[in-house]
Structures are given as C-alpha cells and as structure tokens.
Design an enzyme around this catalytic site. Structure first.
Site, PDB file in Angstrom:
ATOM      1  N   GLU A  89      11.315   9.723  93.140  1.00 10.23           N
ATOM      2  CA  GLU A  89      11.775   8.388  93.547  1.00 10.23           C
ATOM      3  C   GLU A  89      12.522   8.470  94.888  1.00 10.23           C
ATOM      4  O   GLU A  89      12.487   7.544  95.683  1.00 10.23           O
ATOM      5  CB  GLU A  89      12.686   7.788  92.462  1.00 10.23           C
TER       6      GLU A  89
ATOM      7  N   ARG B 282       9.671   0.297  91.961  1.00 14.24           N
ATOM      8  CA  ARG B 282      10.387   0.987  93.052  1.00 14.24           C
ATOM      9  C   ARG B 282       9.509   1.090  94.302  1.00 14.24           C
ATOM     10  O   ARG B 282       9.487   2.109  94.993  1.00 14.24           O
ATOM     11  CB  ARG B 282      10.842   2.396  92.617  1.00 14.24           C
TER      12      ARG B 282
ATOM     13  N   SER C  89      18.431   8.228  90.590  1.00 13.35           N
ATOM     14  CA  SER C  89      17.355   8.811  89.793  1.00 13.35           C
ATOM     15  C   SER C  89      16.429   9.613  90.693  1.00 13.35           C
ATOM     16  O   SER C  89      15.972   9.106  91.721  1.00 13.35           O
ATOM     17  CB  SER C  89      16.535   7.710  89.108  1.00 13.35           C
TER      18      SER C  89
HETATM   19  C1  LIG Z   1      24.769   6.607  92.108  1.00 14.78           C
HETATM   20  C2  LIG Z   1      23.439   5.954  92.397  1.00 14.78           C
HETATM   21  C3  LIG Z   1      22.934   5.008  91.520  1.00 14.78           C
HETATM   22  C4  LIG Z   1      21.695   4.404  91.774  1.00 14.78           C
HETATM   23  N1  LIG Z   1      21.234   3.486  90.884  1.00 14.78           N
HETATM   24  C5  LIG Z   1      20.045   2.877  91.114  1.00 14.78           C
HETATM   25  C6  LIG Z   1      19.551   1.899  90.203  1.00 14.78           C
HETATM   26  O1  LIG Z   1      20.178   1.537  89.210  1.00 14.78           O
HETATM   27  N2  LIG Z   1      18.340   1.328  90.476  1.00 14.78           N
HETATM   28  C7  LIG Z   1      17.617   1.670  91.589  1.00 14.78           C
HETATM   29  O2  LIG Z   1      16.531   1.096  91.790  1.00 14.78           O
HETATM   30  N3  LIG Z   1      18.064   2.603  92.466  1.00 14.78           N
HETATM   31  C8  LIG Z   1      19.258   3.203  92.262  1.00 14.78           C
HETATM   32  N4  LIG Z   1      19.717   4.144  93.142  1.00 14.78           N
HETATM   33  C9  LIG Z   1      18.877   4.558  94.290  1.00 14.78           C
HETATM   34  C10 LIG Z   1      19.133   3.780  95.598  1.00 14.78           C
HETATM   35  O3  LIG Z   1      20.425   3.204  95.619  1.00 14.78           O
HETATM   36  C11 LIG Z   1      18.085   2.676  95.801  1.00 14.78           C
HETATM   37  O4  LIG Z   1      16.793   3.251  95.973  1.00 14.78           O
HETATM   38  C12 LIG Z   1      18.368   1.787  97.017  1.00 14.78           C
HETATM   39  O5  LIG Z   1      17.397   0.779  97.042  1.00 14.78           O
HETATM   40  C13 LIG Z   1      18.365   2.541  98.358  1.00 14.78           C
HETATM   41  O6  LIG Z   1      18.995   1.709  99.313  1.00 14.78           O
HETATM   42  P1  LIG Z   1      19.654   2.331 100.635  1.00 14.78           P
HETATM   43  O7  LIG Z   1      20.188   1.236 101.443  1.00 14.78           O
HETATM   44  O8  LIG Z   1      20.590   3.412 100.296  1.00 14.78           O
HETATM   45  O9  LIG Z   1      18.333   2.929 101.322  1.00 14.78           O
HETATM   46  P2  LIG Z   1      18.102   4.371 101.946  1.00 14.78           P
HETATM   47  O10 LIG Z   1      18.331   5.417 100.914  1.00 14.78           O
HETATM   48  O11 LIG Z   1      18.833   4.510 103.221  1.00 14.78           O
HETATM   49  O12 LIG Z   1      16.541   4.271 102.235  1.00 14.78           O
HETATM   50  C14 LIG Z   1      15.603   4.264 101.184  1.00 14.78           C
HETATM   51  C15 LIG Z   1      14.233   3.855 101.743  1.00 14.78           C
HETATM   52  O13 LIG Z   1      14.310   2.492 102.175  1.00 14.78           O
HETATM   53  C16 LIG Z   1      13.965   2.392 103.568  1.00 14.78           C
HETATM   54  N5  LIG Z   1      14.813   1.342 104.138  1.00 14.78           N
HETATM   55  C17 LIG Z   1      16.162   1.254 104.102  1.00 14.78           C
HETATM   56  N6  LIG Z   1      16.577   0.123 104.700  1.00 14.78           N
HETATM   57  C18 LIG Z   1      15.460  -0.502 105.133  1.00 14.78           C
HETATM   58  C19 LIG Z   1      15.215  -1.723 105.841  1.00 14.78           C
HETATM   59  N7  LIG Z   1      16.213  -2.523 106.256  1.00 14.78           N
HETATM   60  N8  LIG Z   1      13.934  -2.070 106.115  1.00 14.78           N
HETATM   61  C20 LIG Z   1      12.897  -1.293 105.724  1.00 14.78           C
HETATM   62  N9  LIG Z   1      13.064  -0.116 105.059  1.00 14.78           N
HETATM   63  C21 LIG Z   1      14.328   0.263 104.771  1.00 14.78           C
HETATM   64  C22 LIG Z   1      14.248   3.774 104.145  1.00 14.78           C
HETATM   65  O14 LIG Z   1      13.500   4.017 105.323  1.00 14.78           O
HETATM   66  C23 LIG Z   1      13.826   4.663 102.983  1.00 14.78           C
HETATM   67  O15 LIG Z   1      12.421   4.845 102.977  1.00 14.78           O
HETATM   68  C24 LIG Z   1      20.954   4.762  92.929  1.00 14.78           C
HETATM   69  C25 LIG Z   1      21.482   5.712  93.824  1.00 14.78           C
HETATM   70  C26 LIG Z   1      22.711   6.305  93.566  1.00 14.78           C
HETATM   71  C27 LIG Z   1      23.246   7.312  94.533  1.00 14.78           C
END
Ligand SMILES: Cc1cc2nc3c(=O)[nH]c(=O)nc-3n(C[C@H](O)[C@H](O)[C@H](O)COP(=O)(O)OP(=O)(O)OC[C@H]3O[C@@H](n4cnc5c(N)ncnc54)[C@H](O)[C@@H]3O)c2cc1C
Length: 288
Positions: free
Chosen positions: A268, A152, A198
């Site tokens: 996380e 992660r 998570s």
């Molecule tokens: C119901 C649910 C289920 C989930 N299941 C999983 C799973 O199975 N596995 C898992 O790993 N995670 C899971 N997650 C967590 C989450 O979806 C992941 O961490 C995902 O990678 C976050 O993506 P996001 O676009 O929402 O990023 P955000 O939440 O908007 O940002 C997360 C981080 O990434 C950075 N970021 C976002 N976009 C960029 C970019 N373009 N360039 C540089 N940095 C950036 C942000 O600044 C921040 O630090 C889950 C979340 C939910 C709500």
C-alpha cells in the site's frame, strides 16, 4: 514570485516513517499560479509523506510539496480544502463549523491531496464517499475532475490542488465526540511508533494483518524496524530504522505469507527511489 526551495531534505523530515534517504530538492508552491508553473518541473509529489518510503540512497530531482496550499472556502453544502491541509486542521475546522462526515479521518497523519489521491479510508468510509470533485493540474492545464476510485486507488493524473467535499450539517459537540471515539479506537489498535500506516492492502475477503499475525511475524525485527506487536500490518521504526530495514521486512512478510497461503500481498505504501515514484511528463503519469 519565487517559491521556497530546500535542498537535501531528509526522509526524517518529510515522511512519517522517519527513516530513509534524502530528496535532492523540495519546492513549496503556495498558490495556484506557482503550482501550475512548478508542476512540469517536478519529479515527485509529496503530501505529508505518511504513505511513503524514500530509498536510503535518496532520490535525485525535485519533489513538489503541497504543504503550503492551505486555502479553505465553503458554502451551505460544500467545503473546499487546499491539497496541503492536514487532517487535524480539517477536522478542527469542520467541528467548529458544524460540518460532519469527515470524522473517519481522525488520526490519519495525511494531507487532503494525499487522501484523495490514495482514496484513503477508515471505519467503513472512504474519500470517494465524501468528495464532490477536485481541481487537478497536469502539464499547464487545470481541470475540475471527478476521479474514478478503487481500493486505495484513484485514476488522478497530475497534482490535486484542492478538493471539494459534501458535508452533513451536525452539532459541533457530536462531531467532536465522534472524532474522540475514533482516535481512542485507533490508539487501542495501532502502534504509536513512527510508521507509514498499513504496509499492505487487504486481500479480497481477508486482512493482511491477520495473515501476517498467523505466520507468527508479529514482533519480527530487522535493524531498527519491527513488525508491530500491536498490529501486524504496521512496520514501525523503533530505533533509527533505514528504508532497507523496512524493505527487508516487507520482503520477508511477502515470502512468508505466499509460502503459507499462496497469497501475494500488494504494497500500500509508495516507494520513492530512482526507479519508482517518478512522474513522467512525456508519457502521462507513471508512478507506482
Ligand atoms: C499512523 C498512520 C495511520 C494511517 N491510517 C490510514 C487509514 O486509516 N486509512 C488509509 O487509507 N491510510 C492510512 N494511512 C496511510 C496514509 O496516511 C494515506 O495513504 C494518506 O492518504 C497519504 O496522504 P499523504 O498526504 O501523507 O500522502 P503522501 O504519503 O505524501 O503521498 C502518497 C501518494 O499520494 C501522492 N500525492 C500526495 N499528494 C498529492 C496531490 N496533492 N496530488 C496528487 N498526488 C498526491 C504522492 O505522490 C504519493 O504517490 C496511515 C498512515 C499512518 C502513518
């Protein structure tokens, strides 16, 4: 051309937890040149907010949203998605074009940029398994980058504009079937209330959810937040939860697990407050 800008945007709109404070300003570049221009003025990067909690006091400054970076291109071996493409769009596109290998993402409510930055994973696969390279913008420069990945975690410094992946040719019907099965498994194991996924990383050789459950914390409530009774590593917003409600439970879980097992759980999710999550353009990227 000027980018769309919105002021006092609430966590309800931009995070999947749907509770917390406002972001002073969110700006939405829709192409590479706008992204290059906007990045140095941004304090935060926002994907789908599915791993984010915004402090109840809100945060000052500007968040760069990748939501409008939605270009897609492909050839016989690789497919490239803009950072703002959502998993649901990516999977629908891949299924239609017979591009397999991404089905593990089914049900993650995230953007391509966030997935790559976090090295998101599920069902035994992770982004680093399928990523070829990504285009990263940092302070006026763009570069094609092959990041170093951990659990992660990536060493990406800057904003991911787009990412190129290797795909396996597969029958659309098979891809759809795998997506369906993964969604079904997720629905059985994970809560349907709003959450940020998570809460804690799994400690080496164990599962955060198991430790939390063993401590009897499933169903524990504070304000509108609750440790999910379906999966103990999720804190759900069951009734207008604030970020403070969420953080109270985070603290309680950490103390209880440490007291019982001597294990310090590591968060996380990403916390956006005046001290955390802010980009530093003068000393390289500093964010938690
Ligand atoms: C119901 C649910 C289920 C989930 N299941 C999983 C799973 O199975 N596995 C898992 O790993 N995670 C899971 N997650 C967590 C989450 O979806 C992941 O961490 C995902 O990678 C976050 O993506 P996001 O676009 O929402 O990023 P955000 O939440 O908007 O940002 C997360 C981080 O990434 C950075 N970021 C976002 N976009 C960029 C970019 N373009 N360039 C540089 N940095 C950036 C942000 O600044 C921040 O630090 C889950 C979340 C939910 C709500």
């Amino acid at each position: 051309m000027s980018c769309e800008k919105r002021y006092n945007v609430s966590a309800k709109e931009v995070t999947s937890f749907k509770g917390g404070g406002n972001i002073e300003c969110v700006v939405y570049p829709s192409n590479l040149s706008d992204l290059i221009r906007i990045y140095p003025t941004a304090d935060y990067i926002l994907g789908c907010g599915s791993n984010m909690i915004i402090a109840d006091e809100g945060v000052s400054g500007t968040a760069l949203s990748t939501q409008k970076l939605t270009d897609i291109s492909y050839d016989d071996n690789y497919v490239t998605f803009g950072a703002g493409i959502k998993v649901s769009t990516l999977l629908a596109f891949c299924a239609r074009h017979g591009m397999g290998g991404f089905e593990f993402l089914a049900g993650i409510p995230a953007s391509v940029g966030g997935l790559v930055y976090m090295n998101a994973g599920a069902f035994g696969s992770k982004m680093s398994d399928v990523l070829k390279d990504c285009l990263v913008i940092a302070d006026g420069k763009e570069a094609s980058v092959k990041p170093q990945f951990g659990y992660r975690h990536s060493d990406i410094e800057g904003v991911v504009a787009r990412a190129t992946f290797v795909y396996e040719k597969a029958e659309p019907s098979k891809i759809k079937e795998r997506i369906f099965l993964n969604l079904k498994t997720r629905r059985l194991k994970q809560p349907s209330f709003p959450s940020c996924g998570s809460v804690f990383k799994n400690p080496e050789g164990d599962f955060a959810g198991r430790l939390i459950e063993e401590c009897g914390l499933k169903g524990e409530r504070y304000g509108g937040a609750m440790v999910s009774d379906k999966h103990a590593n999720f804190i759900v917003n069951f009734s207008d939860a604030t970020a403070s409600d969420f953080l109270f439970l985070v603290d309680k879980i950490k103390k209880t697990v440490y007291y019982r097992y001597g294990i310090t759980l590591e968060e996380e999710f990403r916390l956006l407050d005046e001290n955390h999550g802010r980009l530093s353009h003068t000393h390289g990227i500093q964010r938690l």
